[in-house]
Scaffold this active site. Structure first.
Site, mmCIF file in Angstrom:
data_model
loop_
_atom_site.group_PDB
_atom_site.id
_atom_site.type_symbol
_atom_site.label_atom_id
_atom_site.label_comp_id
_atom_site.label_asym_id
_atom_site.label_seq_id
_atom_site.Cartn_x
_atom_site.Cartn_y
_atom_site.Cartn_z
ATOM 1 C CE LYS A 1 32.405 40.817 34.061
ATOM 2 N NZ LYS A 1 31.564 41.592 33.153
ATOM 3 N N GLY B 1 35.906 48.512 23.517
ATOM 4 C CA GLY B 1 35.141 48.943 24.696
ATOM 5 C C GLY B 1 35.157 47.837 25.742
ATOM 6 C CG LEU C 1 39.122 46.652 26.196
ATOM 7 C CD1 LEU C 1 39.273 47.966 26.930
ATOM 8 C CD2 LEU C 1 40.334 46.396 25.296
ATOM 9 C CG HIS D 1 25.854 48.934 38.711
ATOM 10 N ND1 HIS D 1 26.658 48.069 38.015
ATOM 11 C CD2 HIS D 1 26.361 50.157 38.498
ATOM 12 C CE1 HIS D 1 27.606 48.756 37.413
ATOM 13 N NE2 HIS D 1 27.450 50.024 37.693
ATOM 14 C CG HIS E 1 49.525 48.819 56.771
ATOM 15 N ND1 HIS E 1 49.933 49.249 55.530
ATOM 16 C CD2 HIS E 1 50.560 48.100 57.286
ATOM 17 C CE1 HIS E 1 51.170 48.817 55.297
ATOM 18 N NE2 HIS E 1 51.561 48.117 56.354
#
Ligand code: FAD
Ligand code: NAI
Length: 467
Positions: A52, A183, A187, A323, A446
């Site tokens: 990451k 997978g 990717l 997790h 919003h």
């Protein structure tokens, strides 16, 4: 006395270290053993976290080339790969040190070395320096994780033919990276090196990418990755890699068999899945049973067939996710401490951290159909979401599948910006047994990306307002 524990955990990944912490919180004396030099397992050391860090850094690099439309000129963007790899290492280092801190805080004995069960109540610890000591344990949790699968005849050398571990530390950007397996790893890490300048070709056995993700999501995802320059050979398999020359010569055949074509590559990334890691733990000596796929067999309380020996994480059945291992770690610790522990396997989210991200929880449309459930679908594209528009990230959609009779949410699938963070809302809703109407009636701020989830929920009842 000091070597007697209520619980010895073998393996210090998200399964093992979290189990140790929860058990210590519940008042147990705990030791956690890991043979890596640092705690955190695959996830922190060579998995979730370094991948990451590189996904984030490479995305910033990519974005820096496309800021002109926002009126930001960054003409001299260039890559400093050693610095990027340094950022990744620093991130890993800080997080693994964080676990040492948590162990101290919770009075857990962290041991660096190998753990081997001698019996259900005895674990031989061999330190990384070679010293041996016998630990006595009222309970043992095995959380030894998983390892990469390779294809027969193709040897991973972690320099030219790499697993994810090698692909996280390439010293230079390869001219052509050939990825075996479309997978999650293929990717994500394919995206990293494509963004940094490599030509990337993904060879996938199936006719679609992303494994069991929702078919509609997979198609949109494939289109987005192709638009970014990734190349795909679907319904194809690699049958060999010739390593004698300067470039690798990869034999690629149709999945059903047929003539092979030769593709040249500088680096090959092997990522066709992972298998449980159980070697050297002493399972055979103690009589712990494995299933037909080499996973430790457990019951609903993570108990193996040997009393007092438990197993959690990648080494047992279920999705190989950090997790999931963490949820099992909490449940197992509570069960060992005499409390109730439970994991809801119907609500385990999955995320692919590419751009766009893919995130989902619950059943896919294909699974709902196969189960013969009468269902409704609501879908909302990010092109119609204001926050996506202001961020220039309009690829993808949010999709909610609900039971046609009860309106209960069966699955939520997002391909789009920040899908991984947004899926949390869907998981909470599903954990509470929400109907699509519950999400549709919940006020969403919003402009936010999560408004797309609300509009998709409205769509289940054909009343999308913003499209
Ligand atoms: P592991 O984390 O594998 O830990 C097991 C530990 O046990 C290892 O450190 C090993 O050294 C140690 N061990 C084994 N045998 C012994 C022994 N006899 N004695 C002592 N120690 C031993 N999952 C996600 O949810 N999100 C992601 O973004 C994500 N990204 C990933 C990226 C990559 C490249 C990879 C490879 C995996 C990724 N995963 C991700 C999967 C995730 O890393 C695993 O699901 C998770 O680490 C499993 O946790 P675990 O505790 O079961 O095992
Ligand atoms: P994977 O199971 O996600 O994907 C493997 C892919 O390889 C599949 O699409 C499969 O069809 C294909 N394949 C299998 N044999 C093949 C062959 N001979 N030729 C071509 N293609 C072939 O496995 P991957 O990517 O190796 O990841 C391993 C595990 O790590 C996953 O189970 C995943 O849960 C975990 N992981 C999770 C991440 C996340 O949550 N973001 C990130 C990275 C890994």
């Amino acid at each position: 006395m000091a070597d007697e524990f209520d619980l010895v955990v073998i393996g210090g990944g998200p399964g093992g270290y979290n189990c140790a912490i929860r058990a210590a919180q519940l008042g147990l004396t705990v030791a956690c053993i890991d043979k890596r030099g640092t705690f955190g397992g695959t996830c922190l050391n060579v998995g979730c976290i370094p991948s990451k860090a590189l996904l984030h850094a490479s995305e910033v690099f990519e974005e820096a080339h496309h800021m002109g439309a926002l009126g930001v000129k960054a003409d001299k963007v260039s890559l400093d790969l050693p610095a990027m790899l340094g950022f990744k290492e620093k991130t890993v280092d800080e997080l693994t040190k964080g676990i040492e801190f948590l162990f101290k805080k919770n009075k857990i004995t962290g041991l660096k070395g190998t753990g081997k069960m001698l019996s259900a109540t005895e674990v031989l610890f061999t330190s990384n320096e070679g010293e041996e000591k016998k630990l006595t344990a009222k309970n043992v949790v095995v959380a030894t994780g998983s390892e990469v699968i390779s294809l027969p005849g193709i040897e991973i050398d972690e320099s030219r033919i790499v697993s994810s571990t090698g692909a996280l530390s390439l010293e230079k950007v390869p001219g052509h990276l050939l990825v075996i397996g479309g997978g999650v790893i293929g990717l994500e890490l394919g995206s990293v090196w494509r963004r940094l300048g490599a030509e990337v070709t993904v060879v996938e056995f199936l006719d679609h990418i992303g494994g069991e993700m929702d078919g509609e999501v997979s198609k949109t995802f494939l289109r987005a990755l192709k638009k970014q320059g990734m190349k795909f050979k679907l319904s194809s398999k690699v049958t060999g890699v010739e390593t004698s020359g300067k470039t690798l010569k990869v034999a690629v055949e149709p999945a059903k068999g047929g003539d092979a074509e030769e593709v040249e590559a500088d680096v090959v990334l092997m990522c066709i899945g992972r298998k449980p890691f159980t070697a050297g733990v002493g399972l055979e000596d103690v009589g712990v049973m494995l299933d037909e796929r080499g996973r430790i067999e457990v019951d609903g309380h993570y108990r193996t067939n040997v009393a007092g020996v438990y197993a959690i994480g990648d080494v047992i059945k279920g999705p190989m996710l950090a997790h999931k291992a963490e949820d099992e770690s909490m449940a197992a610790a509570e069960i060992i401490a005499g409390k109730a522990g439970h994991v809801n396997y119907d609500v385990i989210p999955s995320v692919v951290y590419t751009n766009p991200e893919v995130a989902f929880v619950g059943m896919t449309e294909e699974q709902v159909k196969a189960a013969g459930i009468d269902y409704k679908v609501g879908k909302f594209p990010f092109t119609a979401n204001a926050k996506a528009k202001v961020g220039g990230m309009t690829d993808g959609f949010a999709k909610i599948i609900a039971d046609a009779k009860t309106d209960r949410v069966l699955g939520v699938h997002i391909v789009g910006p920040d899908a991984g963070n947004m899926i949390g809302e869907a998981a909470v809703a599903m954990e509470f047994g929400a109907a699509a109407e519950d999400i549709a009636l919940t006020c969403h701020a919003h402009p936010t990306l999560s408004e797309a989830i609300r509009q998709a929920a409205l769509g289940v009842d054909n009343r999308i307002m913003q499209m």
